[in-house]
Write an enzyme that holds these catalytic residues in place. Structure first.
Site, short mmCIF file in Angstrom:
data_model
loop_
_atom_site.label_atom_id
_atom_site.label_comp_id
_atom_site.label_asym_id
_atom_site.label_seq_id
_atom_site.Cartn_x
_atom_site.Cartn_y
_atom_site.Cartn_z
N GLU A 1 5.19 10.01 -5.78
CA GLU A 1 6.12 9.77 -4.67
C GLU A 1 7.55 9.93 -5.17
O GLU A 1 7.94 9.28 -6.12
CB GLU A 1 5.91 8.35 -4.15
CG GLU A 1 6.87 7.99 -3.06
CD GLU A 1 6.55 6.62 -2.47
OE1 GLU A 1 5.36 6.33 -2.29
OE2 GLU A 1 7.50 5.88 -2.21
N CYS B 1 -1.29 -3.06 7.16
CA CYS B 1 -2.08 -4.13 6.55
C CYS B 1 -3.28 -3.50 5.84
O CYS B 1 -3.72 -2.42 6.22
CB CYS B 1 -2.59 -5.08 7.61
SG CYS B 1 -1.28 -5.86 8.54
N GLU C 1 1.23 -1.42 -10.26
CA GLU C 1 1.40 -2.81 -9.81
C GLU C 1 0.61 -3.78 -10.66
O GLU C 1 0.87 -4.98 -10.64
CB GLU C 1 1.08 -2.95 -8.33
CG GLU C 1 -0.39 -3.11 -8.05
CD GLU C 1 -0.72 -3.00 -6.58
OE1 GLU C 1 -0.05 -2.24 -5.88
OE2 GLU C 1 -1.67 -3.66 -6.16
N HIS D 1 6.51 8.41 4.79
CA HIS D 1 6.61 7.06 5.33
C HIS D 1 7.51 6.98 6.55
O HIS D 1 7.54 5.98 7.24
CB HIS D 1 7.13 6.10 4.25
CG HIS D 1 6.28 6.14 3.01
ND1 HIS D 1 6.53 7.04 2.00
CD2 HIS D 1 5.19 5.45 2.64
CE1 HIS D 1 5.62 6.87 1.06
NE2 HIS D 1 4.80 5.92 1.42
N TRP E 1 -6.91 -3.57 -5.67
CA TRP E 1 -6.82 -3.74 -4.23
C TRP E 1 -8.04 -4.45 -3.66
O TRP E 1 -8.29 -4.43 -2.46
CB TRP E 1 -6.55 -2.40 -3.55
CG TRP E 1 -5.14 -1.93 -3.80
CD1 TRP E 1 -4.18 -2.61 -4.49
CD2 TRP E 1 -4.55 -0.70 -3.39
NE1 TRP E 1 -3.01 -1.87 -4.53
CE2 TRP E 1 -3.21 -0.69 -3.87
CE3 TRP E 1 -4.99 0.40 -2.67
CZ2 TRP E 1 -2.35 0.37 -3.64
CZ3 TRP E 1 -4.12 1.46 -2.45
CH2 TRP E 1 -2.82 1.45 -2.93
N1 GLN Z 1 -5.78 10.01 -0.94
C1 GLN Z 1 -5.14 8.91 -0.30
C2 GLN Z 1 -4.54 9.39 1.01
O1 GLN Z 1 -4.13 10.51 1.07
C3 GLN Z 1 -4.05 8.33 -1.17
C4 GLN Z 1 -3.40 7.16 -0.51
C5 GLN Z 1 -2.38 6.44 -1.37
O2 GLN Z 1 -1.85 6.95 -2.28
N2 GLN Z 1 -2.09 5.21 -1.11
O3 GLN Z 1 -4.43 8.62 1.95
#
Ligand code: GLN
Ligand code: ZN
Length: 758
Positions: A668, A519, A608, A697, A564
């Protein structure tokens, strides 16, 4: 005249994130499955009771999910990737979690399904997998259990289903030669069966979500849409729900399909309420999505009162609702202690949004606006004050004076590359991480104590320094090339900057689900933004003082902070992003002045924010890219700017990403099998790239041989001089054991490849 009110869905995480806590306890075997189920049920019941108490005409059911509602739909349809099917062909809650998180047992690990962003939100869904031989079977009957539960609370139940067309669209096919529409009939069959069973249960209305109607659809998709809804036609009334944008470019479909109601998102859709009746036949219910499901400000109910009154002259059957599901906003403003009362009266969380729907309905019914007036008065007063402040504010003038040069670095990437190479002296295939390192319970407790005053700043700093030192030593042991301080001072990459900038407000319990048990707690931007003191400098400077290797400064980018956060609605998003960018510019200047030669500006949210329709994309990308460039335009050529984005769907924004002109981008890829690389086959990305060689993840440890394979794959496409080696996102959610083992393999894999090259 009949006005009914409803919402498209309620937050499913619980008032105090009970679902998250329960999920994580279950995963770590601290509670049983039945205990987990009990907690889920308790949340659902509470949500229904709130809707009932707030006077909504329908109780919405089917908005709950154990992990994600797209995954729930896959379970319902029996669309289980083969690798998760056990010898007894049984599926249960564990199957659902395995698909989402992967499984590791007896040395064997099964990779999870991909995860990606839900339209233009910060919610992530688990991508359905489609194969030539995919089979569908109505397998997971949770919805019916939930309906039975709900029937004990109220009679007017409105089940929610993710529509078959959107489901089909959201999935991914894994064979080139196969057309996903081949699966449509089987899927429709199950939906139809479900609709018939719902009717048998006495259900009058079913909400079917088809958010893809906000997208540009090809003629084939349009045809199939019409085909599908003709197929689904049965005795139960369908409310076709659209959201996240306007759908009138697909009006031909909506007008042709046999539905009984259409829900339109009046917040993001920008429709003219007064004309709506012209487009739909008289007996079609129009549901007006007027309460913003994505932001936390009160609704200008007076405005809607007047408009709806006029619409009622042409139509006497109108529903009012939230623009989209309320899962994108926090649950209840009444829980908040941190926000001052004079500001609290400006906001509306999920519970208050239900209240707004009732207030408006009642006011329309009794033809009286007294209560509406007192509800919106604070909002009007506040907007006036803000407007006057803003007009006189420095930032406004600073922004007006910006010119083209403020958005451009001094030299070309080619020149910068050589200068940075000489200055930084990094090995080939430099290894780095994305920023955060594991956050232990002790660390979270420490931040908590500081926040609530049980330790002072000095003590806090001393403890954080200890952690930074540990982080640096661990990375040195692992032999990573570009180090990070590990972000121990940050609870969240946006909240942290918000807390240290002027113009933000914070909640205690304003949690919103991002994915699974994750969250986020978006800050609220409520006035102009500026930086009053250096934010990250002390941490990064300290980290750099501990090592000869370069330490990356770590900032969150302007677009991500904007997207965000819950933003103010009285100035444009572009203007807010520019304000943030100017604040970050000051921070970047301080870091550089203090000997930090590499600075990463994370923009994981850039994609997004992309409008859903092609015609709107360019405008957004242009100001979003400029916001990033504005913050870094003045750095020295020798200062290496990194950026990081975490998603795998790059094709449509690759040009914009390249326009950011960051020296290095880390992205990613690991979870999508390096598919992203295809995009770089067709597009010669000019600067350096770290495609993400380990999927953070999942708790699985990537093996050296697998990483070698991935790096070799990447080397075929990305010139080796420009290739970086890194995990695909930050490591804060992983344990040190996982991180150490994974990074060890990442480093040893890289070293083997380096040896081969030389
Ligand atoms: N620098 C952030 C971390 O490593 C990047 C997080 C993300 O991309 N959501 O947590
Ligand atoms: Zn990331």
């Amino acid at each position: 005249m009949t006005i009914l009110n409803h919402i498209l869905g309620f937050p499913r995480i619980g008032y105090k994130r009970e679902l998250k806590i329960a999920q994580e306890m279950y995963w770590s075997k601290k509670i049983s499955k039945s205990k987990l189920k009990k907690i889920g049920k308790k949340i659902r019941i509470k949500n229904l009771k709130i809707q009932k108490k707030m006077g909504l005409d329908f109780l919405s059911v089917g908005d709950f999910a154990w992990y994600d509602h797209v995954l729930t739909t896959s379970m319902m349809l029996g669309n289980i990737p083969k690798r998760f099917i056990n010898s007894h062909n049984k599926i249960n809650l564990d199957t659902l979690f395995y698909i989402a998180r992967g499984v590791s047992c007896n040395q064997k690990s099964t990779y999870p399904s991909e995860m990606t962003k839900w339209f233009n939100t910060n919610y992530h869904y688990i991508v359905p997998e489609f194969h030539k031989d995919s089979n569908f079977k109505f397998s997971w009957k949770q919805l019916f259990e939930e309906i039975d539960e709900a029937l004990l609370i109220g009679k007017n139940i409105k089940p929610i289903l993710l529509g078959p067309m959107s489901y089909l669209w959201l999935g991914k096919t894994y064979e080139f030669t196969f057309n996903r529409f081949n699966l449509l009939d089987e899927i429709l069959n199950i939906y139809k069966n479900i609709l018939i069973q719902l009717k048998k249960k006495g259900i009058q209305w079913v909400q079917i979500d088809e958010p893809i109607l906000s997208l540009d659809l090809s003629s084939e998709w349009k045809k199939k849409f019409i085909y599908s809804y003709n197929y689904l036609k049965c005795d139960v009334n369908i409310l076709l729900t659209t959201y996240f944008g306007n759908v009138f470019h697909n009006l031909d479909i909506i007008q042709e399909i046999p539905i009984q109601g259409i829900h339109l998102d009046l917040v993001e859709g920008n429709y003219n309420i007064l004309n709506l009746h012209k487009y739909f036949s008289k007996d079609l219910i129009i549901s007006l999505g007027i309460i913003n499901g994505k932001n936390i400000w009160k609704t200008d109910l007076l405005k809607y009162y007047t408009l709806i009154k006029k619409l009622l002259k042409h139509r006497n059957n109108i529903w009012i609702g939230s623009s989209c599901s309320l899962m994108h906003v926090p649950i209840d403003l009444d829980q908040e202690k941190r926000i001052k009362t004079e500001l609290k009266i400006l906001f509306s969380f999920a519970v208050q949004k239900c209240y707004e729907l009732n207030l408006l309905k009642n006011s329309l019914n009794i033809n009286n606006i007294d209560l509406l007036e007192s509800w919106v008065l604070p909002l009007f007063t506040y907007n006036n004050i803000n407007d006057n402040n803003h007009k006189n504010n420095n930032i406004k003038h600073q922004i007006l004076n910006l010119n083209k040069n403020n958005y451009q670095r001094k030299s070309s990437y080619k020149d910068r590359y050589i200068k940075q190479k000489n200055k930084l002296n990094l090995p080939i295939l430099p290894i780095t991480t994305i920023g955060s390192l594991p956050q232990t319970k002790d660390l979270r407790d420490l931040r908590f104590k500081f926040k609530y005053g049980s330790i002072n700043k000095k003590e806090y700093q001393k403890e954080i320094f200890k952690i930074i030192k540990y982080n640096i030593r661990e990375q040195e042991k692992l032999d990573i090339d570009v180090l990070v301080h590990g972000e121990p001072e940050r609870n969240d990459m946006v909240e942290y900057f918000g807390e240290n900038l002027e113009g933000f407000l914070f909640t205690d319990y304003g949690w919103v689900q991002s994915y699974g048990s994750r969250c986020v707690k978006p800050p609220i931007i409520f006035s102009d933004i500026s930086r009053i003191y250096p934010i990250t400098l002390d941490w990064i400077k300290y980290a750099q003082s501990l090592t000869k290797k370069p330490v990356k400064g770590m900032l969150t980018g302007p677009v991500t902070i904007l997207l965000w956060s819950f933003v103010r609605e009285d100035i444009s998003q572009q203007e807010i992003a520019t304000q943030i960018s100017l604040a970050l510019k000051d921070e970047i200047y301080d870091l550089e002045k203090n000997g930090i030669n590499i600075i990463q500006i994370d923009e994981p949210a850039l994609r997004e924010g992309l409008p859903l329709r092609d015609i709107d994309k360019e405008k957004y990308l242009s100001w979003a890219v400029n916001a990033f460039k504005l913050s870094v335009s003045d750095v020295k050529d020798t200062t290496q700017i990194h950026t990081h984005m975490c998603y795998c769907d790059f094709n449509d924004i690759i040009q914009a990403i390249s326009n950011l002109d960051a020296d290095v981008i880390t992205i990613e890829t690991a979870r999508s099998n390096m598919e992203i690389l295809d995009c770089f086959k067709n597009f010669r990305y000019p600067n350096s790239i770290g495609p993400g060689f380990y999927d953070i993840h999942s708790p699985n440890i990537p093996q050296e041989k697998d990483i070698i394979k991935l790096i070799n794959q990447a080397m075929k496409i990305i010139p080796i001089q420009k290739l970086w080696i890194n995990p695909d996102c930050g490591l804060k959610t992983r344990t040190w054991i996982e991180v150490n083992n994974s990074l060890k393999n990442l480093v040893s894999a890289t070293k083997k490849i380096r040896e081969n090259i030389s």
